[in-house]
Enzyme design. Structure first.
Site, PDB file in Angstrom:
ATOM      1  N   ASP A 145       0.865  -1.188   0.000  1.00  0.00           N
ATOM      2  CA  ASP A 145       0.000   0.000   0.000  1.00  0.00           C
ATOM      3  C   ASP A 145       0.897   1.232   0.000  1.00  0.00           C
ATOM      4  O   ASP A 145       1.147   1.844   1.035  1.00  0.00           O
ATOM      5  CB  ASP A 145      -0.897  -0.031   1.241  1.00  0.00           C
ATOM      6  CG  ASP A 145      -2.024   0.978   1.183  1.00  0.00           C
ATOM      7  OD1 ASP A 145      -2.230   1.560   0.108  1.00  0.00           O
ATOM      8  OD2 ASP A 145      -2.699   1.180   2.208  1.00  0.00           O
ATOM      9  N   GLU A 175      -6.267   4.953  -9.221  1.00  0.00           N
ATOM     10  CA  GLU A 175      -7.528   5.537  -8.763  1.00  0.00           C
ATOM     11  C   GLU A 175      -8.069   6.619  -9.693  1.00  0.00           C
ATOM     12  O   GLU A 175      -7.335   7.468 -10.188  1.00  0.00           O
ATOM     13  CB  GLU A 175      -7.323   6.130  -7.356  1.00  0.00           C
ATOM     14  CG  GLU A 175      -8.607   6.516  -6.683  1.00  0.00           C
ATOM     15  CD  GLU A 175      -8.569   6.269  -5.171  1.00  0.00           C
ATOM     16  OE1 GLU A 175      -9.477   6.742  -4.483  1.00  0.00           O
ATOM     17  OE2 GLU A 175      -7.635   5.596  -4.689  1.00  0.00           O
ATOM     18  N   LYS A 190      -9.466   1.937  -9.485  1.00  0.00           N
ATOM     19  CA  LYS A 190      -9.919   2.133  -8.113  1.00  0.00           C
ATOM     20  C   LYS A 190     -10.971   3.243  -8.070  1.00  0.00           C
ATOM     21  O   LYS A 190     -10.743   4.346  -8.581  1.00  0.00           O
ATOM     22  CB  LYS A 190      -8.699   2.517  -7.265  1.00  0.00           C
ATOM     23  CG  LYS A 190      -8.727   2.042  -5.841  1.00  0.00           C
ATOM     24  CD  LYS A 190      -7.349   2.228  -5.240  1.00  0.00           C
ATOM     25  CE  LYS A 190      -7.357   2.047  -3.761  1.00  0.00           C
ATOM     26  NZ  LYS A 190      -6.090   2.433  -3.173  1.00  0.00           N
ATOM     27  N   THR A 198     -13.025   1.139  -3.318  1.00  0.00           N
ATOM     28  CA  THR A 198     -12.291   1.589  -2.134  1.00  0.00           C
ATOM     29  C   THR A 198     -13.180   2.437  -1.228  1.00  0.00           C
ATOM     30  O   THR A 198     -14.338   2.664  -1.537  1.00  0.00           O
ATOM     31  CB  THR A 198     -11.014   2.337  -2.587  1.00  0.00           C
ATOM     32  OG1 THR A 198     -10.213   2.648  -1.454  1.00  0.00           O
ATOM     33  CG2 THR A 198     -11.354   3.624  -3.322  1.00  0.00           C
ATOM     34  N   PHE A 224     -11.813  -0.678   4.730  1.00  0.00           N
ATOM     35  CA  PHE A 224     -10.793   0.103   5.433  1.00  0.00           C
ATOM     36  C   PHE A 224     -10.799  -0.188   6.930  1.00  0.00           C
ATOM     37  O   PHE A 224     -11.577   0.405   7.679  1.00  0.00           O
ATOM     38  CB  PHE A 224     -11.041   1.598   5.184  1.00  0.00           C
ATOM     39  CG  PHE A 224     -10.394   2.126   3.936  1.00  0.00           C
ATOM     40  CD1 PHE A 224     -10.290   1.346   2.795  1.00  0.00           C
ATOM     41  CD2 PHE A 224      -9.879   3.412   3.889  1.00  0.00           C
ATOM     42  CE1 PHE A 224      -9.694   1.830   1.637  1.00  0.00           C
ATOM     43  CE2 PHE A 224      -9.278   3.917   2.738  1.00  0.00           C
ATOM     44  CZ  PHE A 224      -9.183   3.125   1.613  1.00  0.00           C
TER      45      PHE A 224
END
Length: 329
Positions: free
Chosen positions: A18, A100, A137, A161, A183
């Site tokens: 990440d 993303e 994303k 996400t 998350f």
């Protein structure tokens, strides 16, 4: 020789880095990598990646020509920078990179589709097999999930996400999404602030419980959507989710897992999920909206996450404009 926790985790879970820090990816050799606007913005400010930023700006200037305004050049470079980092990461890893869509399009289905297709076109132009190696994303709003459903039908795979609630997870599964990123740490943050508690044991961590519930639901009902726990605050959260399909972990926590020896038991298991007593629910827009409204944590964290990523993008736009001015001075 005793194995460290990271080695044992890799035997049951796909480990993902990440980070936008290419050197960290080279160090830990994850199968996949994920980035987000905050990570790309941070990486773009590191001296060792100035070359990527400068090359992207020069390429944008060449595309638009001398007559284009600095704002136009910075805007095009901004669109291309996440792909520039993605291409560098793909040289190192054997799996997929997640790139993303602009977080400011989170409630705009058509805008998300256009941006996602543009990102894929950039990767294809660079010779990447996007079906196997790229995940787009998108924030798990209702509008984002609808865009992702269309993209999946075009063989553009997606990673949903900023996922905090069961309603988001079920809507993703029912729409055939490739992968979701619940998350963990941000859920813990919310509960600590809301309850005034300063800590939770890993087995009662609200973020861990949320991912466990989603994982069991997916496996119980045979959904193909992959579950990738994200946003960890400590290694206890990670070891409690050993066995999850994937876990995306920051370099500092990867290093910590690598430095600790001890037995790592599997916590999430499809066989256990299959026998769990779980009720199936269907999520249409009305159900999604109602469940989202009732889930104060998911409601607040989704908005906060989108706002945070949007702010990071504004920082990045300014950074690129300033750098272009310096290059062309």
């Amino acid at each position: 020789m005793a194995k460290n926790l990271l080695e044992q985790l890799r035997e049951m879970t796909v480990v993902v880095a990440d980070t936008g820090d290419i050197q960290a990816i080279e160090t830990f050799k994850p199968r996949d990598a994920t980035t987000n606007p905050s990570l790309i913005t941070a990486a773009a400010q590191m001296p060792q990646y100035q070359g990527i930023v400068d090359d992207t700006l020069k390429s944008a200037r060449a595309t638009l020509g001398a007559s284009a305004s600095p704002a136009e050049v910075a805007s095009l470079a901004f669109d291309r920078l996440a792909v520039s980092f993605g291409l560098k990461i793909l040289e190192i890893i054997e799996g997929r990179v997640s790139t993303e869509v602009d977080a400011r399009l989170s409630y705009d289905t058509e805008g998300t589709l256009a941006k996602a297709r543009d990102i894929i076109a950039q990767y294809k132009a660079a010779g990447i097999d996007t079906e196997k190696r790229i995940l787009i994303k998108i924030a798990a709003t209702w509008e984002g999930i609808q865009a992702a459903a269309v993209l999946e039908k075009e063989n553009i795979h997606t990673n949903l996400t900023l996922l905090f609630g069961m309603h988001q997870a079920i809507a993703c599964a029912e729409n055939g999404i490739q992968l979701i990123s619940p998350f963990v740490g941000r859920i813990l943050d919310w509960y600590k602030k809301d309850t005034g508690r300063d800590s939770y044991a890993p087995h009662e961590d609200p973020g861990v419980l949320s991912v466990t519930e989603i994982y069991n639901y997916y496996k119980k009902f045979g959904y193909k959507t992959e579950v990738m726990g994200a946003s960890f605050r400590n290694i206890g959260e990670i070891t409690e989710l050993a066995g999850c399909d994937l876990l995306t972990i920051a370099p500092s926590l990867l290093a910590e897992l690598q430095s600790v020896e001890g037995d790592l038991p599997r916590k999430l298991d499809p066989a256990k999920a299959a026998s769990a007593d779980i009720e199936k629910i269907s999520v249409d827009k009305a159900t999604f909206d109602r469940m989202h409204e009732e889930n104060r944590m998911a409601n607040e964290k989704l908005k906060e996450g989108i706002d945070g990523f949007a702010k990071a993008l504004e920082t990045l736009e300014k950074l690129l404009a300033d750098r272009l001015a310096a290059l062309e001075a």
